[in-house]
Design a protein around this motif. Structure first.
Motif, PDB file in Angstrom:
ATOM      1  N   ILE A 191       0.850  -1.197   0.000  1.00 52.09           N
ATOM      2  CA  ILE A 191       0.000   0.000   0.000  1.00 52.09           C
ATOM      3  C   ILE A 191       0.884   1.245   0.000  1.00 52.09           C
ATOM      4  O   ILE A 191       0.657   2.187  -0.757  1.00 52.09           O
ATOM      5  CB  ILE A 191      -0.969   0.011   1.212  1.00 52.09           C
ATOM      6  N   ILE A 194       2.304   1.890  -3.490  1.00 48.52           N
ATOM      7  CA  ILE A 194       1.338   2.512  -4.402  1.00 48.52           C
ATOM      8  C   ILE A 194       1.170   3.984  -4.042  1.00 48.52           C
ATOM      9  O   ILE A 194       1.145   4.848  -4.908  1.00 48.52           O
ATOM     10  CB  ILE A 194      -0.036   1.807  -4.308  1.00 48.52           C
ATOM     11  N   SER A 197       3.715   6.035  -5.444  1.00 50.17           N
ATOM     12  CA  SER A 197       3.857   6.030  -6.913  1.00 50.17           C
ATOM     13  C   SER A 197       2.759   6.833  -7.618  1.00 50.17           C
ATOM     14  O   SER A 197       2.874   7.136  -8.797  1.00 50.17           O
ATOM     15  CB  SER A 197       3.833   4.589  -7.424  1.00 50.17           C
ATOM     16  N   LEU A 198       1.693   7.168  -6.905  1.00 48.05           N
ATOM     17  CA  LEU A 198       0.576   7.818  -7.594  1.00 48.05           C
ATOM     18  C   LEU A 198       0.818   9.328  -7.723  1.00 48.05           C
ATOM     19  O   LEU A 198       0.964  10.027  -6.717  1.00 48.05           O
ATOM     20  CB  LEU A 198      -0.733   7.569  -6.837  1.00 48.05           C
ATOM     21  N   TYR A 200      -1.030  11.927  -8.266  1.00 47.57           N
ATOM     22  CA  TYR A 200      -1.917  12.894  -7.620  1.00 47.57           C
ATOM     23  C   TYR A 200      -1.751  12.952  -6.105  1.00 47.57           C
ATOM     24  O   TYR A 200      -2.259  13.855  -5.451  1.00 47.57           O
ATOM     25  CB  TYR A 200      -3.379  12.679  -8.022  1.00 47.57           C
ATOM     26  N   ILE A 201      -1.047  11.958  -5.564  1.00 43.61           N
ATOM     27  CA  ILE A 201      -0.812  11.997  -4.126  1.00 43.61           C
ATOM     28  C   ILE A 201       0.504  12.717  -3.841  1.00 43.61           C
ATOM     29  O   ILE A 201       0.771  13.166  -2.742  1.00 43.61           O
ATOM     30  CB  ILE A 201      -0.806  10.569  -3.542  1.00 43.61           C
TER      31      ILE A 201
ATOM     32  N   LEU B  13      -2.864   1.079 -12.255  1.00 51.41           N
ATOM     33  CA  LEU B  13      -2.106   2.008 -11.402  1.00 51.41           C
ATOM     34  C   LEU B  13      -2.447   1.854  -9.919  1.00 51.41           C
ATOM     35  O   LEU B  13      -1.658   2.217  -9.059  1.00 51.41           O
ATOM     36  CB  LEU B  13      -2.414   3.453 -11.805  1.00 51.41           C
ATOM     37  N   HIS B  14      -3.651   1.355  -9.646  1.00 46.66           N
ATOM     38  CA  HIS B  14      -4.109   1.284  -8.252  1.00 46.66           C
ATOM     39  C   HIS B  14      -4.125  -0.125  -7.675  1.00 46.66           C
ATOM     40  O   HIS B  14      -4.595  -0.330  -6.563  1.00 46.66           O
ATOM     41  CB  HIS B  14      -5.508   1.910  -8.135  1.00 46.66           C
ATOM     42  N   PHE B  27      -6.243   0.215  -4.476  1.00 52.04           N
ATOM     43  CA  PHE B  27      -6.026   1.413  -3.667  1.00 52.04           C
ATOM     44  C   PHE B  27      -7.084   2.456  -4.007  1.00 52.04           C
ATOM     45  O   PHE B  27      -7.415   2.658  -5.181  1.00 52.04           O
ATOM     46  CB  PHE B  27      -4.625   1.989  -3.927  1.00 52.04           C
ATOM     47  N   ILE B  28      -7.614   3.119  -2.993  1.00 48.77           N
ATOM     48  CA  ILE B  28      -8.640   4.140  -3.212  1.00 48.77           C
ATOM     49  C   ILE B  28      -8.033   5.526  -3.008  1.00 48.77           C
ATOM     50  O   ILE B  28      -7.595   5.884  -1.914  1.00 48.77           O
ATOM     51  CB  ILE B  28      -9.832   3.913  -2.245  1.00 48.77           C
ATOM     52  N   GLY B  29      -8.023   6.303  -4.071  1.00 51.00           N
ATOM     53  CA  GLY B  29      -7.368   7.613  -4.038  1.00 51.00           C
ATOM     54  C   GLY B  29      -8.136   8.660  -3.260  1.00 51.00           C
ATOM     55  O   GLY B  29      -7.551   9.579  -2.689  1.00 51.00           O
ATOM     56  N   ARG B  57      -6.885  11.554   2.790  1.00 51.95           N
ATOM     57  CA  ARG B  57      -7.495  11.123   1.526  1.00 51.95           C
ATOM     58  C   ARG B  57      -8.979  10.811   1.747  1.00 51.95           C
ATOM     59  O   ARG B  57      -9.603  10.092   0.975  1.00 51.95           O
ATOM     60  CB  ARG B  57      -6.763   9.924   0.926  1.00 51.95           C
ATOM     61  N   GLN B 120     -10.515  14.240  -9.421  1.00 62.59           N
ATOM     62  CA  GLN B 120      -9.584  14.533 -10.518  1.00 62.59           C
ATOM     63  C   GLN B 120      -9.378  13.303 -11.394  1.00 62.59           C
ATOM     64  O   GLN B 120      -9.498  12.174 -10.926  1.00 62.59           O
ATOM     65  CB  GLN B 120      -8.238  14.981  -9.945  1.00 62.59           C
ATOM     66  N   GLY B 122      -8.081  10.122 -13.365  1.00 66.31           N
ATOM     67  CA  GLY B 122      -7.116   9.085 -13.028  1.00 66.31           C
ATOM     68  C   GLY B 122      -7.181   8.564 -11.608  1.00 66.31           C
ATOM     69  O   GLY B 122      -6.432   7.673 -11.234  1.00 66.31           O
ATOM     70  N   MET B 123      -8.094   9.101 -10.803  1.00 63.98           N
ATOM     71  CA  MET B 123      -8.211   8.622  -9.420  1.00 63.98           C
ATOM     72  C   MET B 123      -9.121   7.397  -9.346  1.00 63.98           C
ATOM     73  O   MET B 123      -9.910   7.150 -10.250  1.00 63.98           O
ATOM     74  CB  MET B 123      -8.876   9.691  -8.543  1.00 63.98           C
ATOM     75  N   THR B 124      -9.009   6.691  -8.235  1.00 59.03           N
ATOM     76  CA  THR B 124     -10.079   5.767  -7.847  1.00 59.03           C
ATOM     77  C   THR B 124     -10.822   6.458  -6.697  1.00 59.03           C
ATOM     78  O   THR B 124     -10.192   7.010  -5.801  1.00 59.03           O
ATOM     79  CB  THR B 124      -9.510   4.434  -7.335  1.00 59.03           C
ATOM     80  N   TRP B 263      -2.676  13.664 -16.976  1.00 60.94           N
ATOM     81  CA  TRP B 263      -4.092  13.458 -17.307  1.00 60.94           C
ATOM     82  C   TRP B 263      -4.270  13.178 -18.800  1.00 60.94           C
ATOM     83  O   TRP B 263      -5.126  12.411 -19.200  1.00 60.94           O
ATOM     84  CB  TRP B 263      -4.913  14.705 -16.921  1.00 60.94           C
TER      85      TRP B 263
END
Ligand code: SF4
Lengths: 206, 473
Positions: A191, A194, A197-198, A200-201, B13-14, B27-29, B57, B120, B122-124, B263
């Protein structure tokens, strides 16, 4: 109010009990538990409120009100059962009434995963078989049924049917890890990976 | 199996891990929470002595139970008050930002997250609410979850989930004047049915989709769930980016440029593979409304109600049930049907452009005698923007009530509800039996403009005859 069996726990390979039929396609979660009963901060009182409006309309003649079904734990439904709102209050209400497994032609997705999350298997079979099964249950509500999740079979006193269950659902129920929290938490390192790596985070700097 | 779609890219990606069985740990963004589906999840967390893994988040607001008339605390309804206090307590205990009443940011969860720029590409995104699909309008994978899953996301910021298939719904052509995004999605659901989406994510694409504004796109994705699809999305493009650019929580400065670069890589590839594809022509769609008890029981304003014997056998029983519940008959036109209540609002159609479209119809007219009509803006921001351009006055002068933001009569968990078998023209998303708070209440779903037309005529009306009185409809 009738006695409630223990709630699902651990590995679930079989559900044994009397059955009850609720006919109709597209039965939505607003009907299973009307929104006014969602005004609560726990699930405890939901069992007696399941199908409240339908039961009121039928004035004691709804299947969920009939004394002969009091002990039923296997619910047979038709297609697209549990569509609509994502409220877990719906499977919680059914569970607290006494339902421990549901057999139908098809289920709405969120309802299906909400059921799995509280240890209630939803298995499917063909329209024809659902009707056959419902016919038998209706004729003899005292009959005991066995849902065998390992062998994907529903056994009645005289007949048996093949039923379908998603492989991952089947495994989670059999392994007893349908309550996913601990398994999810155990992958902490992945976790973290990830998370870092994202884009937007991380302010889009990677 | 799909490949090269936005769905595939965002999913990969998630992906955290493969779980026992065939499900993926995702994974939940962004995790959105509200007062109705979170209290039991927090209790479960507390029972196990767990923390919220990513409070930063997680974002909370209050929408379902809030009254739309008097919002002073404590609420008059003690149960509603208890739910809000519980949310406040849980958020403060776990350091979760809560956009509460009066903050300027409160509103229906699916209205505020996009307008704040929290949503936004690309998110989950997950939320204990099925209309989370709304956020897919930005090119996110967004879906509703139940309370046990809310607990899982709070504890681990991840979910166990099986990958969905992807169906592309391609819409050619142009929407005619007087035909709105709501008509389009009601048409799609009517044609594909309410079960077609089970197991699928819906990608909405094609020229007619690309021309839609962000708010219209949200209306489309919002109702994916009514078509059975847990999530729906639209590939992000310049319209998406332009919308986000002015949102408070969107990236700023250099980060904006880097975000844009990322994006732009997200949309489905030209050679993407879909599990299924269907095509519609927007030109063929007329104002559409529901007449029955499932969102798939829709009809265009020009048609007559179907004869059950001409329908597929599997649709007959539910059609008969609907006729008996709605007190309608095969062969009837919906046009001219008298109504009792008009509701403009909800996460489907409670945004500024929705209120503007309805106000355009209402302006200079008056609500018909005996009709109760009210407008519930989707958020405090929508309300403020509407007031700034005088829309609240337009509605009030026409005899509409102007309310405070919330879910209101979409699901009637607050005092706004139908009585007896009243029939409502509603811009919301569900017409299930009893949905609007009376066990025998009846709901007709339609665009906000059609609701406005019904309000001033007192009966179901083809909005095109008001927009363009000389044309022949
Ligand atoms: S407006 Fe209606 S559909 Fe949307 S979140 Fe609120 S209750 Fe749910």
């Amino acid at each position: 109010m009738k006695k409630i069996n223990l709630f699902p726990e651990g590995s679930i390979s079989k559900v044994i009990g009397k059955a009850i039929v609720l006919k109709g396609d597209d039965i939505d979660t607003d009907r299973i538990i009307p929104a006014r009963f969602l005004k609560c901060i726990d699930f405890e009182s939901l069992g007696s409120q399941v199908f409240a409006d339908d039961r009121k309309e039928l004035n004691g003649n709804h299947v969920f009100d009939k004394k002969i079904h009091e002990e039923a734990s296997i619910l047979s439904v038709n297609s697209n059962f549990g569509c609509g709102s994502s409220r877990e209050h719906a499977p919680q209400a059914l569970m607290r009434w006494g339902i421990r497994a549901i057999i139908g032609e098809s289920f709405a997705e969120i309802f299906y995963s909400n059921c799995l999350a509280i240890g209630i298997p939803c298995v499917t079979t063909t329209k024809q078989q659902v009707e056959d099964i419902q016919g038998i249950i209706t004729k003899n509500s005292k009959e005991f049924w066995e849902l065998d999740l390992r062998n994907k079979k529903l056994l009645g006193s005289k007949n048996s049917w093949n039923v379908e269950i998603e492989k991952s659902t089947q495994e989670m129920l059999l392994n007893g890890n349908w309550d996913a929290t601990s398994e999810l938490m155990s992958n902490d390192l992945e976790i973290q990976k990830i998370t870092s790596s994202l884009p937007y985070i991380n302010n889009f700097s990677n | 199996m799909s490949s090269g779609t936005l769905f595939d890219k965002v999913w990969d990606l998630h992906r955290v891990s493969q779980l026992s069985g065939e499900s993926t740990q995702l994974f939940i963004g962004l995790h959105l929470i509200h007062e109705v589906t979170s209290p039991q999840a927090f209790s479960a967390l507390h029972e196990r002595d767990l923390k919220v893994r990513c409070p930063n988040r997680t974002v909370a607001t209050v929408d379902h139970i809030v009254p739309t008339t008097n919002q002073n605390r404590p609420f008059l309804d003690p149960l509603a008050e208890e739910m809000l206090t519980t949310l406040e307590r849980n958020c403060s205990k776990h350091n979760i930002p809560l956009h509460g009443i009066g903050s300027g940011k409160q509103g229906i969860v699916h209205v505020i997250a996009p307008e704040l720029g929290l949503t936004q590409p690309g998110m989950t995104i997950a939320c204990g609410d099925s209309h989370t699909s709304t956020h897919g309008a930005f090119g996110t994978i967004a879906f509703g979850i139940g309370t046990s899953q809310v607990r899982d996301v709070l504890a681990s910021q991840t979910l166990a989930m099986s990958k969905l298939k992807v169906r592309r719904i391609w819409i050619d052509g142009y929407l005619n004047h007087g035909v709105y995004a709501k008509d389009l999605i009601l048409h799609v659901i009517r044609m594909l049915g309410v079960k077609a989406g089970v197991g699928y994510a819906y990608e909405f694409a094609g020229p007619a989709i690309q021309r839609l504004s962000m708010e219209e796109r949200m209306t489309i994705c919002n109702m994916s769930i009514e078509g059975g699809a847990r999530c729906g999305y639209i590939n992000p493009d310049d319209i998406t980016f332009k919308y986000l650019n002015s949102c408070p929580y969107a990236p700023k400065g250099d980060a904006w440029d880097r975000a844009l670069e990322w994006w732009e890589k997200l949309p489905s590839e030209k050679d993407a593979v879909f599990d299924d594809e269907v095509i519609f022509d927007a030109n063929e769609i007329a104002p559409t409304l529901t007449w029955g008890i499932t969102p798939g029981q829709g009809i265009s304003i020009d048609e007559r109600l179907p004869n059950p014997n001409t329908l597929a056998p599997s649709d007959r029983q539910i059609t008969l049930d609907a006729y008996s519940y709605m007190d309608l008959k095969a062969g009837m036109h919906m046009k001219g049907l008298p109504i009792d209540v008009c509701f403009i609002g909800s996460c489907t159609n409670g945004r500024l452009s929705d209120l503007k479209a309805a106000a355009e119809i209402v302006k200079g007219n008056h609500v018909a005698k005996g009709i109760k009509a009210f407008v519930v803006p989707g958020s405090e921001k929508v309300a403020k923007s509407a007031k700034a351009i005088g829309i609240d006055k337009v509605f009030q002068e026409a005899g509409f009530e102007w309310r405070e933001p919330g879910c209101s009569m979409c699901l009637a968990m607050n005092p706004d509800r139908l009585n007896g078998n009243q029939i409502s023209a509603s811009s919301s998303n569900r017409n299930f039996k009893g949905r609007q708070g009376s066990a025998s209440g009846r709901t007709l779903l339609m665009s906000p403009a059609m609701v406005a037309a019904a309000a001033i005529k007192g009966e179901i009306t083809d909005v095109r005859t008001i927009l363009n009185p000389h044309a022949n409809h």
